[in-house]
Design a protein around this motif. Structure first.
Motif, PDB file in Angstrom:
ATOM      1  N   ARG A 333       0.825  -1.197   0.000  1.00  0.00           N
ATOM      2  CA  ARG A 333       0.000   0.000   0.000  1.00  0.00           C
ATOM      3  C   ARG A 333       0.870   1.262   0.000  1.00  0.00           C
ATOM      4  NH1 ARG A 333      -4.062  -0.865   4.931  1.00  0.00           N
ATOM      5  NH2 ARG A 333      -3.770   1.408   4.984  1.00  0.00           N
ATOM      6  N   TYR A 334       0.269   2.374  -0.395  1.00  0.00           N
ATOM      7  CA  TYR A 334       0.972   3.657  -0.372  1.00  0.00           C
ATOM      8  C   TYR A 334       1.535   3.931   1.014  1.00  0.00           C
ATOM      9  CZ  TYR A 334       1.432   8.782  -0.292  1.00  0.00           C
ATOM     10  OH  TYR A 334       1.886  10.064  -0.128  1.00  0.00           O
ATOM     11  N   ALA A 335       0.708   3.755   2.049  1.00  0.00           N
ATOM     12  CA  ALA A 335       1.167   4.027   3.416  1.00  0.00           C
ATOM     13  C   ALA A 335       2.263   3.053   3.824  1.00  0.00           C
ATOM     14  CB  ALA A 335      -0.006   3.957   4.388  1.00  0.00           C
ATOM     15  N   GLY A 336       2.152   1.808   3.399  1.00  0.00           N
ATOM     16  CA  GLY A 336       3.173   0.820   3.724  1.00  0.00           C
ATOM     17  C   GLY A 336       4.512   1.148   3.092  1.00  0.00           C
ATOM     18  N   MET A 337       4.488   1.579   1.834  1.00  0.00           N
ATOM     19  CA  MET A 337       5.729   1.924   1.149  1.00  0.00           C
ATOM     20  C   MET A 337       6.320   3.207   1.710  1.00  0.00           C
ATOM     21  SD  MET A 337       6.550  -0.459  -0.927  1.00  0.00           S
ATOM     22  CE  MET A 337       7.877   0.422  -1.768  1.00  0.00           C
ATOM     23  N   ARG A 338       5.483   4.165   2.092  1.00  0.00           N
ATOM     24  CA  ARG A 338       6.004   5.387   2.709  1.00  0.00           C
ATOM     25  C   ARG A 338       6.693   5.063   4.033  1.00  0.00           C
ATOM     26  NH1 ARG A 338       4.056  10.414   0.848  1.00  0.00           N
ATOM     27  NH2 ARG A 338       5.413  11.253   2.467  1.00  0.00           N
ATOM     28  N   GLN A 339       6.104   4.167   4.818  1.00  0.00           N
ATOM     29  CA  GLN A 339       6.721   3.781   6.081  1.00  0.00           C
ATOM     30  C   GLN A 339       8.047   3.068   5.834  1.00  0.00           C
ATOM     31  OE1 GLN A 339       5.668   4.465   9.367  1.00  0.00           O
ATOM     32  NE2 GLN A 339       7.766   3.736   9.723  1.00  0.00           N
ATOM     33  N   PHE A 340       8.077   2.194   4.839  1.00  0.00           N
ATOM     34  CA  PHE A 340       9.324   1.498   4.504  1.00  0.00           C
ATOM     35  C   PHE A 340      10.405   2.501   4.104  1.00  0.00           C
ATOM     36  CE2 PHE A 340      12.090  -0.198   1.178  1.00  0.00           C
ATOM     37  CZ  PHE A 340      12.671  -1.266   1.843  1.00  0.00           C
ATOM     38  N   GLN A 341      10.040   3.489   3.300  1.00  0.00           N
ATOM     39  CA  GLN A 341      11.021   4.471   2.844  1.00  0.00           C
ATOM     40  C   GLN A 341      11.512   5.343   4.002  1.00  0.00           C
ATOM     41  OE1 GLN A 341       8.689   6.268  -0.224  1.00  0.00           O
ATOM     42  NE2 GLN A 341       9.170   4.700  -1.735  1.00  0.00           N
ATOM     43  N   ARG A 342      10.631   5.668   4.958  1.00  0.00           N
ATOM     44  CA  ARG A 342      11.070   6.438   6.130  1.00  0.00           C
ATOM     45  C   ARG A 342      12.050   5.633   6.970  1.00  0.00           C
ATOM     46  NH1 ARG A 342       5.595   8.348   6.117  1.00  0.00           N
ATOM     47  NH2 ARG A 342       4.965   6.626   7.476  1.00  0.00           N
ATOM     48  N   ASN A 343      11.712   4.352   7.190  1.00  0.00           N
ATOM     49  CA  ASN A 343      12.617   3.496   7.955  1.00  0.00           C
ATOM     50  C   ASN A 343      13.956   3.347   7.250  1.00  0.00           C
ATOM     51  OD1 ASN A 343      10.532   3.165   9.792  1.00  0.00           O
ATOM     52  ND2 ASN A 343       9.916   1.169   8.987  1.00  0.00           N
ATOM     53  N   ARG A 344      13.896   3.255   5.932  1.00  0.00           N
ATOM     54  CA  ARG A 344      15.116   3.090   5.134  1.00  0.00           C
ATOM     55  C   ARG A 344      16.007   4.321   5.260  1.00  0.00           C
ATOM     56  NH1 ARG A 344      15.778   4.557  -0.280  1.00  0.00           N
ATOM     57  NH2 ARG A 344      17.442   3.460  -1.393  1.00  0.00           N
ATOM     58  N   SER A 345      15.399   5.506   5.202  1.00  0.00           N
ATOM     59  CA  SER A 345      16.187   6.738   5.277  1.00  0.00           C
ATOM     60  C   SER A 345      16.813   6.913   6.654  1.00  0.00           C
ATOM     61  CB  SER A 345      15.316   7.942   4.935  1.00  0.00           C
ATOM     62  OG  SER A 345      14.285   8.097   5.888  1.00  0.00           O
ATOM     63  N   GLU A 346      16.156   6.412   7.685  1.00  0.00           N
ATOM     64  CA  GLU A 346      16.696   6.544   9.038  1.00  0.00           C
ATOM     65  C   GLU A 346      17.886   5.644   9.268  1.00  0.00           C
ATOM     66  OE1 GLU A 346      13.371   5.722  11.504  1.00  0.00           O
ATOM     67  OE2 GLU A 346      12.338   7.621  11.054  1.00  0.00           O
ATOM     68  N   THR A 347      17.958   4.531   8.518  1.00  0.00           N
ATOM     69  CA  THR A 347      19.054   3.588   8.712  1.00  0.00           C
ATOM     70  C   THR A 347      20.231   3.836   7.782  1.00  0.00           C
ATOM     71  OG1 THR A 347      18.004   2.029   7.172  1.00  0.00           O
ATOM     72  CG2 THR A 347      17.489   1.805   9.532  1.00  0.00           C
ATOM     73  N   VAL A 348      20.048   4.725   6.782  1.00  0.00           N
ATOM     74  CA  VAL A 348      21.131   5.002   5.844  1.00  0.00           C
ATOM     75  C   VAL A 348      22.177   5.925   6.489  1.00  0.00           C
ATOM     76  CG1 VAL A 348      21.721   6.109   3.666  1.00  0.00           C
ATOM     77  CG2 VAL A 348      19.701   4.665   3.811  1.00  0.00           C
TER      78      VAL A 348
END
Length: 348
Positions: A333-348
């Motif tokens: 879902r849109y919300a699911g992918m946005r959450q994944f991208q936020r988590n990804r940016s925090e770990t980079v």
């Protein structure tokens, strides 16, 4: 012309006089070659994106609206087939147009009373009459969302000339292109979506034979100019098919296939990235869903058909491969992918 006037016009067709519509059809286009587009001027200023939902799909529509707003300020309309007053108010506060469904008098009343959301699929074929102030109408199912705004612009551009802009299901799907049931060596039974639904609609065999092996035209994403010649053709088929038992849910896709493959109405085919149903792939370099076909461009419009668990709750995920050869658990879902991208940016 108002929608009731169109309904009366449908009743005055040759079908209602006892002459079946296929008795006066134009020749089918050869193979999959689209016909020349109609001479209709571009209409980029008066365009709208339309979807529909009941109260259970409201959260998906909110995500669809957010994904559209990430890329464009195009007007958006939502056909209300059972939202709560609070949900309607929330959409209206965002400037979303709330649209009353149109149900022709030949529609199966009991089926719609038992399942009001069926009115959404029925109304799809009346959008030109329901929205006379708009010239170019794009439909997006509630379980779609826009990942790449260029895809929206391309769908609009494909529909400007008056052709049906739509995606045929011949893309990167890991499945049999044509559903068949093997009876014995050398003998099989056609089991495609179009053949089965044409049979349920009790269409004659020569019609079923001509569409049975053709690709399904997925009505989850399409675009049409309000002056396109296909609108009354779609409604003629709807008037024939809809009263027949069990056809309300699938009649829109069947009508589109009949109008294109039997009546030869003009069509512009878009690639599967404009209505992507899988197989799912993610590009770790961008954090976006990618097309299975090399060079794996970003998916334009995501369609979560058959993904009931993920549609219902963000905590439900599926494991999908990445372009880089690994695997990742995602909610599509849109919300699911946005959450994944936020988590990804925090770990980079």
């Amino acid at each position: 012309m108002a929608a009731p006037d169109i309904a009366r016009q449908v009743k005055e067709t040759a079908f209602d006089k006892g002459i079946f519509p296929w008795a006066c059809l134009v020749p089918m286009m050869p193979g999959m070659t689209p016909q020349a587009p109609c001479a209709i001027p571009p209409a980029t200023s008066r365009r709208i994106i339309v979807t529909g939902c009941d109260h259970t799909y409201f959260h998906l529509v909110c995500e669809l609206v957010a994904s559209i707003r990430d890329h464009a300020d195009t007007p958006i309309g939502v056909i209300d087939c059972g939202m709560t007053p609070e949900q309607v108010e929330r959409l209206q506060a965002q400037g979303i147009r709330i649209i009353t469904p149109y149900i022709p008098d030949y529609a199966p009343g009991r089926a719609i009373r038992n399942r009001p959301s069926l009115a959404i699929n029925i109304s799809k074929l009346w959008l030109d009459q329901m929205l006379p102030e708009f010239d170019l109408i794009m439909w997006l199912d509630a379980d779609t969302w826009v990942q790449d705004g260029r895809a929206m612009e391309q769908v609009f551009a494909a529909g400007e000339s008056g052709t049906l802009a739509i995606v045929p299901e011949i893309g990167a799907k890991i499945a049999n292109l044509l559903g068949v049931r093997w009876i014995c060596p050398g003998w099989m039974q056609i089991r495609s979506f179009l053949y089965k639904n044409a049979s349920r609609a009790r269409l004659p065999f020569h019609i079923r034979k001509r569409i049975g092996a053709k690709p399904l035209l997925n009505a989850g994403v399409f675009c049409l100019h309000r002056n396109a010649t296909i609108w009354p053709v779609l409604r003629r088929w709807q008037a024939l098919i809809l009263p027949r038992r069990g056809m309300a849910f699938t009649q829109d896709q069947l009508c589109m296939a009949l109008a294109v493959y039997i009546d030869g109405q003009p069509v512009t085919f878009l690639d599967n990235g404009h209505n992507y149903l899988g197989p799912w792939l993610m590009d770790e370099t961008t954090g976006q869903l990618a097309n299975l076909f090399f060079p794996h461009p970003p998916v334009g419009i995501v369609h979560m058909a058959s993904q009931k668990a993920m549609r219902g709750a963000l905590e439900n995920t599926m494991t999908i491969p990445t372009v880089q050869g690994r695997q990742v658990a995602l909610n599509l879902r849109y919300a699911g992918m946005r959450q994944f991208q936020r988590n990804r940016s925090e770990t980079v």
